[in-house]
Design a protein around this motif. Structure first.
Motif, mmCIF file in Angstrom:
data_model
loop_
_atom_site.group_PDB
_atom_site.id
_atom_site.type_symbol
_atom_site.label_atom_id
_atom_site.label_comp_id
_atom_site.label_asym_id
_atom_site.label_seq_id
_atom_site.Cartn_x
_atom_site.Cartn_y
_atom_site.Cartn_z
ATOM 1 N N LEU A 480 0.827 -1.206 0.000
ATOM 2 C CA LEU A 480 0.000 0.000 0.000
ATOM 3 C C LEU A 480 0.861 1.256 0.000
ATOM 4 C CD1 LEU A 480 -2.786 1.303 0.148
ATOM 5 C CD2 LEU A 480 -2.684 1.072 2.650
ATOM 6 N N LEU A 481 1.930 1.207 0.818
ATOM 7 C CA LEU A 481 2.834 2.363 0.873
ATOM 8 C C LEU A 481 3.506 2.584 -0.475
ATOM 9 C CD1 LEU A 481 4.245 4.555 2.531
ATOM 10 C CD2 LEU A 481 5.952 2.837 3.207
ATOM 11 N N ALA A 482 3.912 1.451 -1.113
ATOM 12 C CA ALA A 482 4.558 1.553 -2.421
ATOM 13 C C ALA A 482 3.589 2.141 -3.454
ATOM 14 C CB ALA A 482 5.056 0.184 -2.873
ATOM 15 N N ALA A 483 2.315 1.697 -3.373
ATOM 16 C CA ALA A 483 1.312 2.217 -4.309
ATOM 17 C C ALA A 483 1.094 3.719 -4.105
ATOM 18 C CB ALA A 483 0.000 1.452 -4.142
ATOM 19 N N LEU A 484 1.037 4.132 -2.832
ATOM 20 C CA LEU A 484 0.858 5.550 -2.534
ATOM 21 C C LEU A 484 2.033 6.373 -3.034
ATOM 22 C CD1 LEU A 484 -0.652 5.360 1.070
ATOM 23 C CD2 LEU A 484 -1.819 6.101 -1.030
ATOM 24 N N CYS A 485 3.235 5.841 -2.774
ATOM 25 C CA CYS A 485 4.437 6.559 -3.245
ATOM 26 C C CYS A 485 4.444 6.648 -4.766
ATOM 27 C CB CYS A 485 5.693 5.842 -2.752
ATOM 28 S SG CYS A 485 5.941 5.970 -0.964
ATOM 29 N N GLY A 486 4.054 5.527 -5.417
ATOM 30 C CA GLY A 486 3.998 5.538 -6.884
ATOM 31 C C GLY A 486 2.984 6.540 -7.401
ATOM 32 N N GLY A 487 1.834 6.597 -6.715
ATOM 33 C CA GLY A 487 0.806 7.556 -7.114
ATOM 34 C C GLY A 487 1.282 8.986 -6.967
ATOM 35 N N ILE A 488 1.969 9.269 -5.853
ATOM 36 C CA ILE A 488 2.481 10.625 -5.611
ATOM 37 C C ILE A 488 3.505 11.003 -6.676
ATOM 38 C CG2 ILE A 488 3.869 12.018 -4.037
ATOM 39 C CD1 ILE A 488 2.510 10.434 -1.730
ATOM 40 N N VAL A 489 4.396 10.058 -7.011
ATOM 41 C CA VAL A 489 5.400 10.321 -8.043
ATOM 42 C C VAL A 489 4.733 10.583 -9.389
ATOM 43 C CG1 VAL A 489 7.295 9.307 -9.372
ATOM 44 C CG2 VAL A 489 7.232 9.056 -6.877
ATOM 45 N N ALA A 490 3.709 9.761 -9.721
ATOM 46 C CA ALA A 490 3.012 9.928 -11.001
ATOM 47 C C ALA A 490 2.343 11.290 -11.087
ATOM 48 C CB ALA A 490 1.973 8.812 -11.174
ATOM 49 N N ILE A 491 1.699 11.701 -9.989
ATOM 50 C CA ILE A 491 1.044 13.016 -9.954
ATOM 51 C C ILE A 491 2.073 14.132 -10.111
ATOM 52 C CG2 ILE A 491 -0.214 14.632 -8.463
ATOM 53 C CD1 ILE A 491 -1.653 12.166 -7.285
ATOM 54 N N ALA A 492 3.188 13.976 -9.430
ATOM 55 C CA ALA A 492 4.233 15.006 -9.507
ATOM 56 C C ALA A 492 4.779 15.127 -10.917
ATOM 57 C CB ALA A 492 5.351 14.661 -8.520
ATOM 58 N N VAL A 493 5.006 13.973 -11.579
ATOM 59 C CA VAL A 493 5.527 13.993 -12.948
ATOM 60 C C VAL A 493 4.526 14.637 -13.899
ATOM 61 C CG1 VAL A 493 6.178 12.541 -14.918
ATOM 62 C CG2 VAL A 493 7.057 12.020 -12.625
ATOM 63 N N THR A 494 3.239 14.246 -13.738
ATOM 64 C CA THR A 494 2.188 14.820 -14.593
ATOM 65 C C THR A 494 2.104 16.338 -14.415
ATOM 66 O OG1 THR A 494 0.934 12.769 -14.452
ATOM 67 C CG2 THR A 494 -0.266 14.738 -15.153
ATOM 68 N N ALA A 495 2.166 16.766 -13.151
ATOM 69 C CA ALA A 495 2.108 18.213 -12.877
ATOM 70 C C ALA A 495 3.286 18.937 -13.490
ATOM 71 C CB ALA A 495 2.061 18.441 -11.369
ATOM 72 N N ALA A 496 4.452 18.312 -13.423
ATOM 73 C CA ALA A 496 5.640 18.936 -13.990
ATOM 74 C C ALA A 496 5.534 19.082 -15.499
ATOM 75 C CB ALA A 496 6.872 18.100 -13.621
ATOM 76 N N VAL A 497 4.996 18.024 -16.148
ATOM 77 C CA VAL A 497 4.849 18.064 -17.614
ATOM 78 C C VAL A 497 3.865 19.165 -18.014
ATOM 79 C CG1 VAL A 497 3.985 16.797 -19.620
ATOM 80 C CG2 VAL A 497 5.488 15.664 -17.958
ATOM 81 N N LEU A 498 2.716 19.223 -17.306
ATOM 82 C CA LEU A 498 1.712 20.248 -17.622
ATOM 83 C C LEU A 498 2.254 21.650 -17.404
ATOM 84 C CD1 LEU A 498 -1.485 18.585 -16.102
ATOM 85 C CD2 LEU A 498 -0.886 18.811 -18.534
ATOM 86 N N THR A 499 3.013 21.811 -16.353
ATOM 87 C CA THR A 499 3.601 23.120 -16.060
ATOM 88 C C THR A 499 4.592 23.523 -17.143
ATOM 89 O OG1 THR A 499 3.351 22.731 -13.683
ATOM 90 C CG2 THR A 499 4.920 24.440 -14.354
ATOM 91 N N ALA A 500 5.379 22.559 -17.579
ATOM 92 C CA ALA A 500 6.360 22.847 -18.637
ATOM 93 C C ALA A 500 5.670 23.265 -19.919
ATOM 94 C CB ALA A 500 7.218 21.607 -18.878
ATOM 95 N N LYS A 501 4.567 22.576 -20.267
ATOM 96 C CA LYS A 501 3.832 22.944 -21.481
ATOM 97 C C LYS A 501 3.236 24.339 -21.372
ATOM 98 C CE LYS A 501 2.596 18.374 -23.214
ATOM 99 N NZ LYS A 501 1.474 17.458 -23.567
ATOM 100 N N ARG A 502 2.724 24.667 -20.182
ATOM 101 C CA ARG A 502 2.111 25.977 -19.975
ATOM 102 C C ARG A 502 3.148 27.096 -20.160
ATOM 103 N NH1 ARG A 502 0.356 25.128 -15.208
ATOM 104 N NH2 ARG A 502 -1.556 24.112 -15.884
ATOM 105 N N TRP A 503 4.325 26.883 -19.610
ATOM 106 C CA TRP A 503 5.387 27.881 -19.755
ATOM 107 C C TRP A 503 5.874 27.981 -21.201
ATOM 108 C CZ3 TRP A 503 6.963 31.557 -16.546
ATOM 109 C CH2 TRP A 503 6.585 31.449 -15.199
#
Length: 533
Positions: A480-503
């Motif tokens: 469960l902890l691994a899944a949560l960590c994976g989810g957090i990493v995925a969200i962070a990566v997605t946010a970073a990509v969207l932010t880069a496109k916006r800029w």
């Protein structure tokens, strides 16, 4: 994990244990009075009589004739057990049991022995890792804990001066059972060095083989529960059908082979430090004495390097099935010569392909003892090896399968003319409390236990998956902890990509005119659409 268990074992070493002879009955007074009726600590009365648990009564023994295999009378302490030592013992009422009626009958629990519970004996390979560790820990605990309630005899009643000079020794809880198996199977001492009668055994080579070992396992299980405080404990079994090697001989389980000496146990196993007793039958016979219960050296085992002329291989599934198909419990002289006898074939002296007795090669139960090629290969010393318990639990499960398949009437168990110690009403030597052979010619379910290989198909499947499910259950917080960590990493990566496109869009200049001109706007639009697709 191990340090905690070590602490638990250290603390448990001071817990009392119970088995055979009762320490309170190994005194000059008790032996000369021939009475073993200790007080139950619950009310201070003999056999718990004040609480209605039991009473001190005369022992009644059967007068039915024995077979001709043992032509003596009044010579051996095991004859008409336990009359040589005691003619009055506790006879317990209701669901109470024990040398002082302080315990519960098999299958009953609770302070008043009124809680009926069925225990499950399981395949050792279906135990989880923690359950295997616990089993090995309990074995070692029993080996290292001196029995508080029982001692073992090191001399005959005659050598004890008819009770005036008690000869008993302290041993561990585990070694009490080692001694019991030695004592019941030892040769009869006829007087003087080398003067013994070898054709006698009060628990082997005859009908009581299966009931006696059933009681032996039940008592062993009972004592481990009391010693450890784990009332859910059961002895696991090893299904050795079609095995080509000793699958339980690993350091995680019963001990692997030592790389320095193939006859010894691996130093990585706790069993490498064990010392055996009562294993030198030839020496005792040469001296005309009983085992003195002293340590005699390390536990020995070299599976597979045995005499192939005596045992070709471990039993096959086909041989087990043939044995189970035999409808008669015992036949003929009811000894090793018995033909088409279920008991004799399962014990290993009947051919498991033809059913003929006195087989030149040993099979079934006996084959595994020889295969182990060490402490297990001596009848009198075999219980020194803890594999003995796994092996006999499986043999007992085969006995149970036969009972359920053939549903024998009580009269199938012989009432007379069986070898000495084996008639239906004979008390099993050297058990205290007393048990008669016929009382254990019944289903295990009547005694409060079941085998996992005898459950229904869906239950067997669930049982086989148990260790994996338990490991998964233990691991789920990490998953469960691994899944949560994976989810957090995925969200962070997605946010970073969207932010880069916006800029990127923010700082990009708009295209002022198309790079390719076309007069056909509709065609261009269609082509771009296809390109986009």
């Amino acid at each position: 994990m191990w340090p905690l268990k070590t602490i638990i074992i250290f603390l448990l070493c001071f817990s009392p244990s119970r088995q055979q002879f009762p320490r309170l009955c190994a005194t000059q007074e008790a032996l000369r009075a021939k009475e073993c009726c200790p007080a139950w600590e619950g009310d201070g009365s003999a056999c718990g009589a004040s609480s209605g648990r039991g009473f001190c009564r005369d022992v009644e023994v059967s007068d039915q004739p024995d077979g001709p295999q043992y032509p003596f009378s009044g010579l051996d302490d095991r004859e008409k057990w336990p009359l040589v030592f005691y003619n009055r013992t506790c006879q317990c009422a209701g669901n109470f049991m024990g040398f002082n009626c302080g315990d519960c009958k098999f299958g009953y629990f609770g302070q008043n022995c009124n809680e009926r519970r069925e225990s499950l004996r399981r395949n050792i390979f279906h135990l989880s890792r923690s359950e295997r560790i616990r089993f090995v820990s309990y074995l070692n605990l029993a080996k290292q804990t001196v029995s508080a309630d029982y001692v073992v005899a090191t001399g005959t009643y005659l050598e004890m001066g008819n009770g005036s000079n008690p000869m008993f020794s302290n041993v561990s809880v585990y070694d009490v059972f080692v001694w019991m198996h030695y004592y019941v199977s030892r040769n009869a001492l006829l007087g003087g060095p080398g003067n013994v009668w070898t054709d006698v055994d009060f628990a082997h080579w005859a009908p009581a083989f299966l009931p006696w070992h059933r009681v032996y396992l039940l008592h062993w299980e009972h004592e481990i529960r009391k010693l450890s405080g784990d009332t859910s404990f059961t002895i696991p079994y090893w299904d050795w059908r079609d095995a080509r090697e000793c699958a339980v001989c690993t350091d995680e389980l019963m001990g692997g082979r030592s790389p320095q000496d193939p006859d010894l146990i691996s130093p990585g196993s706790v069993f490498s430090s064990w010392r055996v007793l009562c294993s030198q039958a030839t020496d005792y016979n040469d001296r005309g004495v009983l085992c003195d219960a002293r340590a005699e050296g390390p536990l020995r085992r070299n599976p597979g390097n045995h005499n192939r002329n005596l045992v070709e291989r471990l039993p096959t599934s086909a041989e087990v099935e043939f044995t189970l198909s035999l409808p008669d419990y015992d036949t003929g002289a009811m000894d090793r010569s018995a033909n088409m006898s279920f008991r004799n074939t399962l014990e290993g002296f009947g051919d498991p392909r033809t059913g003929l007795g006195s087989s030149p090669r040993l099979g079934m139960h006996a084959a595994l003892h020889v295969f182990m090629n060490g402490s297990m290969s001596s009848v009198q010393g075999s219980a020194n090896d803890p594999i003995f318990l796994l092996h006999h639990a499986y043999v007992d499960s085969l006995y149970e399968q036969w009972l359920r398949r053939h549903r024998p009437s009580p009269s199938q168990y012989p009432g007379s003319n069986a070898p000495i110690g084996h008639n239906a009403e004979y008390h099993m030597a050297p058990f205290m409390p007393l048990h008669r052979n016929r009382e254990y010619f019944i289903s295990s379910k009547d005694l409060g236990y079941e085998y996992s290989n005898l459950l229904g198909a869906s239950q067997r499947l669930a049982e086989s998956l148990h260790p994996y499910l338990e490991e998964l259950q233990a691991a789920w917080p990490w998953l469960l902890l691994a899944a949560l960590c994976g989810g957090i990493v995925a969200i962070a990566v997605t946010a970073a990509v969207l932010t880069a496109k916006r800029w990127k869009n923010l700082f990009s200049l708009p295209e002022r005119q198309p790079l390719i001109w076309s007069n056909d706007t509709e065609e261009t639009s269609h082509r771009n659409y296809q390109t986009a697709m």
